[in-house]
Design an enzyme around this catalytic site. Structure first.
Site, PDB file in Angstrom:
ATOM      1  N   CYS A   1       0.842  -1.201   0.000  1.00 21.59           N
ATOM      2  CA  CYS A   1       0.000   0.000   0.000  1.00 21.59           C
ATOM      3  C   CYS A   1       0.880   1.255   0.000  1.00 21.59           C
ATOM      4  O   CYS A   1       1.758   1.407   0.851  1.00 21.59           O
ATOM      5  CB  CYS A   1      -0.875  -0.029   1.257  1.00 21.59           C
ATOM      6  SG  CYS A   1      -1.896   1.418   1.474  1.00 21.59           S
TER       7      CYS A   1
ATOM      8  N   GLU B   1     -12.825  -0.086  -7.014  1.00 20.30           N
ATOM      9  CA  GLU B   1     -13.560  -1.010  -6.135  1.00 20.30           C
ATOM     10  C   GLU B   1     -14.914  -1.378  -6.748  1.00 20.30           C
ATOM     11  O   GLU B   1     -15.421  -2.474  -6.578  1.00 20.30           O
ATOM     12  CB  GLU B   1     -13.800  -0.364  -4.760  1.00 20.30           C
ATOM     13  CG  GLU B   1     -12.549  -0.126  -3.940  1.00 20.30           C
ATOM     14  CD  GLU B   1     -12.109  -1.362  -3.162  1.00 20.30           C
ATOM     15  OE1 GLU B   1     -12.919  -2.264  -2.956  1.00 20.30           O
ATOM     16  OE2 GLU B   1     -10.921  -1.403  -2.788  1.00 20.30           O
TER      17      GLU B   1
ATOM     18  N   HIS C   1      -4.539   0.868  -6.478  1.00 25.76           N
ATOM     19  CA  HIS C   1      -5.741   0.673  -7.297  1.00 25.76           C
ATOM     20  C   HIS C   1      -5.615   1.244  -8.712  1.00 25.76           C
ATOM     21  O   HIS C   1      -6.348   0.839  -9.598  1.00 25.76           O
ATOM     22  CB  HIS C   1      -6.945   1.337  -6.634  1.00 25.76           C
ATOM     23  CG  HIS C   1      -7.477   0.596  -5.448  1.00 25.76           C
ATOM     24  ND1 HIS C   1      -6.699   0.293  -4.357  1.00 25.76           N
ATOM     25  CD2 HIS C   1      -8.709   0.093  -5.193  1.00 25.76           C
ATOM     26  CE1 HIS C   1      -7.434  -0.360  -3.468  1.00 25.76           C
ATOM     27  NE2 HIS C   1      -8.663  -0.493  -3.954  1.00 25.76           N
TER      28      HIS C   1
HETATM   29  N1  DGL Z   1      -3.842   0.930  -1.021  1.00 22.93           N
HETATM   30  C1  DGL Z   1      -4.004   2.362  -1.083  1.00 22.93           C
HETATM   31  C2  DGL Z   1      -2.745   2.993  -1.655  1.00 22.93           C
HETATM   32  O1  DGL Z   1      -1.994   2.379  -2.384  1.00 22.93           O
HETATM   33  C3  DGL Z   1      -5.202   2.743  -1.914  1.00 22.93           C
HETATM   34  C4  DGL Z   1      -6.526   2.430  -1.280  1.00 22.93           C
HETATM   35  C5  DGL Z   1      -6.720   3.109   0.048  1.00 22.93           C
HETATM   36  O2  DGL Z   1      -6.918   4.323   0.111  1.00 22.93           O
HETATM   37  O3  DGL Z   1      -6.648   2.391   1.036  1.00 22.93           O
HETATM   38  O4  DGL Z   1      -2.474   4.118  -1.360  1.00 22.93           O
END
Ligand code: DGL
Length: 266
Positions: A76, A155, A189
């Site tokens: 993430c 999503e 995403h």
């Molecule tokens: N996984 C998050 C990122 O790469 C995107 C989704 C979220 O906001 O949790 O920043």
């Protein structure tokens, strides 16, 4: 008892997007066992405070460490921006994030030394990519923009329709008057919206995401530490909520997934 070499690699994300990183790791290191955790009960991280993101990230990493992983990959971007340093301090095993590898790939690719960055509100306000890029090459100029709706669109599975195109046109308009030649998809995403983003930016802007370069960095790290497994690799996937929805979405975006999805509490 399994040896350190054959212990799995833990990967976590706030939800589904980090599977793109897991997939790249699976291709690059097919003999490694992978344990993926998606914190679907608490996604999105990108709209939350630094303290909350840090706490969630610690809990995700704790879960993976209890599974006796030999390394943790923070897939993430938002968690990498706010929690990587603390995670590296807390755990004895190697912990890597996606920002350094993504910034290196972008710096290499940008001939004009002018890079755009799109990500969650959290990632963009941290300026983590800006700092990483200028520490690689201080001549690189960076412009960035938070595109929070892209996460919901991904999503929802609206990755290539008129709503996605309208959001992309609106968010990315500012980049068109800037002479960037590389745009970093600084959110797990966004690779799912790659076609729409590429269509909007045109052929002269290269899109970079961190998945492949993170897998390469992980490979280098395992080699350096003598931790490469000779296999065979296994796959486990855990989520903190709605495993069936995760499985359906994962199959839609990424094709067959290598394991059933189990729900866990952190
Ligand atoms: N996984 C998050 C990122 O790469 C995107 C989704 C979220 O906001 O949790 O920043």
């Amino acid at each position: 008892m399994i040896s350190d070499k054959d212990a799995p690699i833990g990967i976590f994300d706030s939800g589904i997007g980090g599977l793109t990183v897991a997939r790249a790791i699976g291709y690059t290191l097919p003999n490694e066992s992978l344990i993926y955790l998606g914190d679907t009960a608490r996604v999105p991280y990108g709209t939350k405070s630094a303290e909350t993101i840090l706490r969630y990230s610690m809990e995700c990493a704790d879960f993976l460490v209890q599974k006796r992983v030999k390394a943790v990959v923070v897939a993430c971007n938002t968690a990498s921006a706010y929690a990587l340093c603390d995670l590296q301090k807390k755990f004895k095993i190697p912990v890597i994030g996606v920002i350094e590898p993504g910034a290196r790939a972008a710096a290499r690719a940008s001939k004009m030394k002018s890079v755009g960055v799109i990500g969650t509100w959290g990632t963009i306000s941290s300026n983590a990519y800006g700092k990483a890029l200028t520490s690689i090459d201080e001549e690189i100029s960076v412009i960035s923009k938070a595109c929070p709706l892209f996460v919901s669109l991904a999503e929802e599975g609206w990755t290539d329709n008129e709503v996605a195109r309208a959001a992309a046109e609106r968010y990315l308009a500012g980049f068109k008057s800037e002479s960037i030649d590389v745009l970093i998809l600084a959110c797990t995403h966004y690779p799912l919206l790659k076609d729409v983003i590429a269509g909007c930016m045109g052929d002269n802007v290269m899109l970079v995401d961190s998945a492949e370069t993170t897998a390469n960095s992980l490979e280098d790290l395992l080699r350096e530490k003598g931790l490469v497994s000779s296999g065979p690799g296994s796959r486990e996937i855990y989520v903190t909520d709605l495993p069936a929805k995760f499985e359906t979405m994962a199959k839609r975006f990424l094709g067959p997934i290598p394991s059933c999805v189990t729900r866990v509490d952190l």
